[in-house]
Design a protein around this motif. Structure first.
Motif, mmCIF file in Angstrom:
data_model
loop_
_atom_site.group_PDB
_atom_site.id
_atom_site.type_symbol
_atom_site.label_atom_id
_atom_site.label_comp_id
_atom_site.label_asym_id
_atom_site.label_seq_id
_atom_site.Cartn_x
_atom_site.Cartn_y
_atom_site.Cartn_z
ATOM 1 N N HIS A 1 0.826 -1.216 0.000
ATOM 2 C CA HIS A 1 0.000 0.000 0.000
ATOM 3 C C HIS A 1 0.857 1.261 0.000
ATOM 4 C CE1 HIS A 1 -3.691 2.325 0.817
ATOM 5 N NE2 HIS A 1 -2.849 3.157 1.415
ATOM 6 N N GLU A 2 0.742 2.078 -1.052
ATOM 7 C CA GLU A 2 1.414 3.381 -1.117
ATOM 8 C C GLU A 2 0.553 4.378 -1.889
ATOM 9 O OE1 GLU A 2 4.339 3.803 0.505
ATOM 10 O OE2 GLU A 2 4.422 1.646 0.913
ATOM 11 N N HIS A 3 0.900 5.653 -1.728
ATOM 12 C CA HIS A 3 0.445 6.737 -2.602
ATOM 13 C C HIS A 3 1.731 7.433 -3.041
ATOM 14 C CE1 HIS A 3 -3.785 6.460 -1.160
ATOM 15 N NE2 HIS A 3 -3.206 6.155 -0.005
ATOM 16 N N THR A 4 2.150 7.226 -4.261
ATOM 17 C CA THR A 4 3.498 7.656 -4.657
ATOM 18 C C THR A 4 3.528 9.052 -5.284
ATOM 19 O OG1 THR A 4 3.339 6.610 -6.836
ATOM 20 C CG2 THR A 4 4.215 5.266 -5.025
ATOM 21 N N SER B 1 14.311 3.169 -4.574
ATOM 22 C CA SER B 1 13.575 2.629 -3.421
ATOM 23 C C SER B 1 13.813 1.149 -3.169
ATOM 24 C CB SER B 1 12.073 2.852 -3.631
ATOM 25 O OG SER B 1 11.594 2.026 -4.694
ATOM 26 N N GLY B 2 14.314 0.422 -4.160
ATOM 27 C CA GLY B 2 14.439 -1.022 -4.049
ATOM 28 C C GLY B 2 13.149 -1.764 -4.348
ATOM 29 N N LEU B 3 12.063 -1.040 -4.584
ATOM 30 C CA LEU B 3 10.762 -1.673 -4.812
ATOM 31 C C LEU B 3 10.661 -2.221 -6.235
ATOM 32 C CD1 LEU B 3 8.494 0.905 -2.978
ATOM 33 C CD2 LEU B 3 8.651 -1.540 -2.423
ATOM 34 N N ASP B 4 10.038 -3.379 -6.340
ATOM 35 C CA ASP B 4 9.746 -3.983 -7.630
ATOM 36 C C ASP B 4 8.266 -3.878 -7.978
ATOM 37 O OD1 ASP B 4 12.437 -5.099 -8.098
ATOM 38 O OD2 ASP B 4 11.946 -6.405 -6.409
ATOM 39 N N VAL B 5 7.423 -3.894 -6.953
ATOM 40 C CA VAL B 5 5.972 -3.862 -7.139
ATOM 41 C C VAL B 5 5.364 -2.940 -6.083
ATOM 42 C CG1 VAL B 5 3.829 -5.217 -7.187
ATOM 43 C CG2 VAL B 5 5.963 -6.244 -8.001
ATOM 44 N N VAL B 6 4.428 -2.099 -6.511
ATOM 45 C CA VAL B 6 3.751 -1.177 -5.606
ATOM 46 C C VAL B 6 2.247 -1.283 -5.818
ATOM 47 C CG1 VAL B 6 3.373 1.250 -5.009
ATOM 48 C CG2 VAL B 6 5.683 0.453 -5.558
ATOM 49 N N PHE B 7 1.504 -1.506 -4.736
ATOM 50 C CA PHE B 7 0.056 -1.358 -4.773
ATOM 51 C C PHE B 7 -0.222 0.135 -4.647
ATOM 52 C CE2 PHE B 7 0.343 -5.785 -4.124
ATOM 53 C CZ PHE B 7 -0.893 -6.377 -4.285
ATOM 54 N N GLU B 8 -0.485 0.780 -5.780
ATOM 55 C CA GLU B 8 -0.634 2.241 -5.856
ATOM 56 C C GLU B 8 -2.109 2.619 -5.704
ATOM 57 O OE1 GLU B 8 -0.533 6.204 -6.325
ATOM 58 O OE2 GLU B 8 1.222 4.935 -5.972
ATOM 59 N N ASN B 9 -2.395 3.519 -4.760
ATOM 60 C CA ASN B 9 -3.778 3.872 -4.442
ATOM 61 C C ASN B 9 -4.212 5.241 -4.946
ATOM 62 O OD1 ASN B 9 -5.117 1.717 -2.358
ATOM 63 N ND2 ASN B 9 -2.894 1.692 -2.301
ATOM 64 N N PHE B 10 -3.369 5.912 -5.740
ATOM 65 C CA PHE B 10 -3.754 7.122 -6.446
ATOM 66 C C PHE B 10 -4.326 8.170 -5.471
ATOM 67 C CE2 PHE B 10 -3.501 3.622 -9.342
ATOM 68 C CZ PHE B 10 -2.881 4.156 -10.462
ATOM 69 N N MET B 11 -5.228 9.053 -5.956
ATOM 70 C CA MET B 11 -5.830 10.044 -5.065
ATOM 71 C C MET B 11 -6.827 9.406 -4.108
ATOM 72 S SD MET B 11 -6.751 13.351 -7.374
ATOM 73 C CE MET B 11 -5.535 14.241 -8.335
ATOM 74 N N ILE C 1 0.336 -1.860 -9.233
ATOM 75 C CA ILE C 1 -0.957 -2.529 -9.165
ATOM 76 C C ILE C 1 -1.992 -1.485 -8.769
ATOM 77 C CG2 ILE C 1 -2.335 -4.257 -7.949
ATOM 78 C CD1 ILE C 1 0.287 -5.846 -7.565
ATOM 79 N N THR C 2 -2.960 -1.252 -9.627
ATOM 80 C CA THR C 2 -3.976 -0.235 -9.351
ATOM 81 C C THR C 2 -4.888 -0.708 -8.229
ATOM 82 O OG1 THR C 2 -3.915 0.576 -11.616
ATOM 83 C CG2 THR C 2 -5.877 1.097 -10.329
ATOM 84 N N SER C 3 -4.945 0.090 -7.155
ATOM 85 C CA SER C 3 -5.695 -0.260 -5.956
ATOM 86 C C SER C 3 -6.559 0.920 -5.527
ATOM 87 C CB SER C 3 -4.739 -0.630 -4.816
ATOM 88 O OG SER C 3 -3.853 -1.663 -5.198
#
Length: 400
Positions: A61-64, A93-103, A158-160
């Motif tokens: 879970h992030e909002h980037t 960041s070292g991240l390969d996958v992010v669950f991105e939660n947008f606005m 990943i769009t969340s």
């Protein structure tokens, strides 16, 4: 550390600032505050780098986005409906996958209250347009996309969405969101909706009949379900109703910090017993403990270790919920919008300016891996909590 393949692209650079959109001065991405490196030995850092190179590192879970430097401009910034992604910070960041939660619920383009269908769709389309003009982030809709991102030195988004409030009473809108790439979605945020209760509600009567239909539809479509912001009874009802494992993408243990924002043991256990995964949260002033009531990586990892001891290493991960900018200031600004004050009521704590060690996506996951290596966790267990557990659930819940 090996960086991702980043070519210096900045969001919307294919347009002309001041002509095509209003320009705001944005926060610095990875050195807004003094960067912090969790202290490890040279030998331990070598192990950290091997893990980052070889294993899948996933944020649940992030909002980037990058917040404006002047938060007095934030509402005007949101009204424009154009978020800027922190590509440079993500590249280190070292991240390969992010669950991105947008606005998410702060897509306030047409409304002061958020969670409107048109605003959610506008937000997704705007960000997707920006993604199409760069080559660091790829939109992930299948398991193969995640492995491809790792293999090619990119980051899979990943769009969340944190709630399904925007579908109103239209179950078929869940299909539409799936068509727009949504692969993880919550049921309710703070306020109750037609599906169930959010965590701010005094009375939680659980999942409604419409909510049960939506859970079943998400199972059929291949959207993984999240109950991070659901009330307790609604969370339990979702777990019981779902035919597949679910996520608690970003939370902590209420047993060691008694606030409504965190989950009680019975919900954490129920999630794990169904095969699900709990992501540990680090948004400011959430995952505290009496021993560590000043929010930092230490207090966050107290919640990690408690949850691992409660449900087992196979059911815990990290959804640190960071962003690029003054997260504490944003919480203060949006306290009413997000019901933060209501859901965070509990023990007294020391207010911090930022969460040391986990201030933004650029440093957060690197420091978590360093912590785990320093504390002597096995390579197998680190691989599980940094990505393997999440992949297992996705393989069970997404369309094959």
């Amino acid at each position: 550390m090996k960086k991702k393949q980043y070519n210096g692209y900045k969001s919307y650079q294919y347009l002309e600032a001041g002509v095509d959109y209003k320009e705001f001065k944005l926060s610095r991405e990875y050195d807004r505050v003094e960067p912090f490196v969790y202290p490890v030995s040279a030998e331990q850092e070598e192990e950290v780098q091997r893990i980052l190179e070889e294993d899948m590192i996933i944020s649940l879970h992030e909002h980037t986005f990058i917040a404006p430097e002047d938060l007095n401009e934030f509402m005007a910034f949101r009204r424009q409906g154009r978020d800027f992604t922190g590509y440079e910070g993500l590249s280190i960041s070292g991240l390969d996958v992010v669950f991105e939660n947008f606005m998410d619920g702060t897509a306030l383009i047409t409304s002061n209250h958020g969670w409107k269908w048109d605003d959610i769709i506008f937000d997704l389309g705007m960000r997707y347009s920006d993604f199409a003009h760069q080559d660091l982030v790829i939109r992930a809709e299948t398991i193969d996309d995640l492995y491809r991102a790792k293999r090619e030195g990119k980051i899979a988004f990943i769009t969340s969405l944190e709630a399904a409030t925007q579908i109103e009473n239209e179950v078929d809108r869940v299909d539409v969101l799936y068509g727009f790439g949504v692969r993880c979605m919550g049921i309710a945020y703070s306020e109750a909706n037609a599906l169930g209760a959010g965590l701010r509600e005094e009375n939680d009567s659980g999942l409604t009949q419409l909510g049960r239909q939506v859970v079943q539809r998400m199972n059929k479509l291949g959207i993984t379900i999240d109950v991070s912001h659901c009330g307790d009874q609604t969370s339990l009802d979702v777990i019981n109703e779902s035919s597949k494992p679910i996520f608690i993408t970003h939370a902590g243990a209420r047993a060691i910090w008694d606030t409504r924002r965190l989950k009680p043991d019975n919900i954490l256990k129920a999630c794990a017993e169904k095969g699900g995964v709990i992501g540990i949260e680090a948004a400011p002033h959430t995952t505290l403990t009496e021993q560590n009531s000043s929010h930092s990586i230490e207090s966050v990892m107290d919640h990690f270790e408690y949850t691992v001891n409660l449900v087992g290493i196979d059911h815990v991960a990290f959804g640190l919920d960071t962003l690029f900018g003054d997260h504490v200031g944003l919480h203060s600004l949006l306290s009413g919008q997000l019901s933060i004050g209501k859901s965070h009521q509990g023990p007294k704590f020391e207010k911090v300016e930022y969460v040391k060690g986990l201030e933004n996506p650029a440093e957060a996951y690197l420091n978590v891996v360093r912590y785990l290596v320093k504390k002597g966790y096995s390579r197998e267990d680190i691989s599980k909590v940094m990505g393997g557990n999440i992949l297992r659930v996705l393989k069970e819940t997404w369309v094959k």
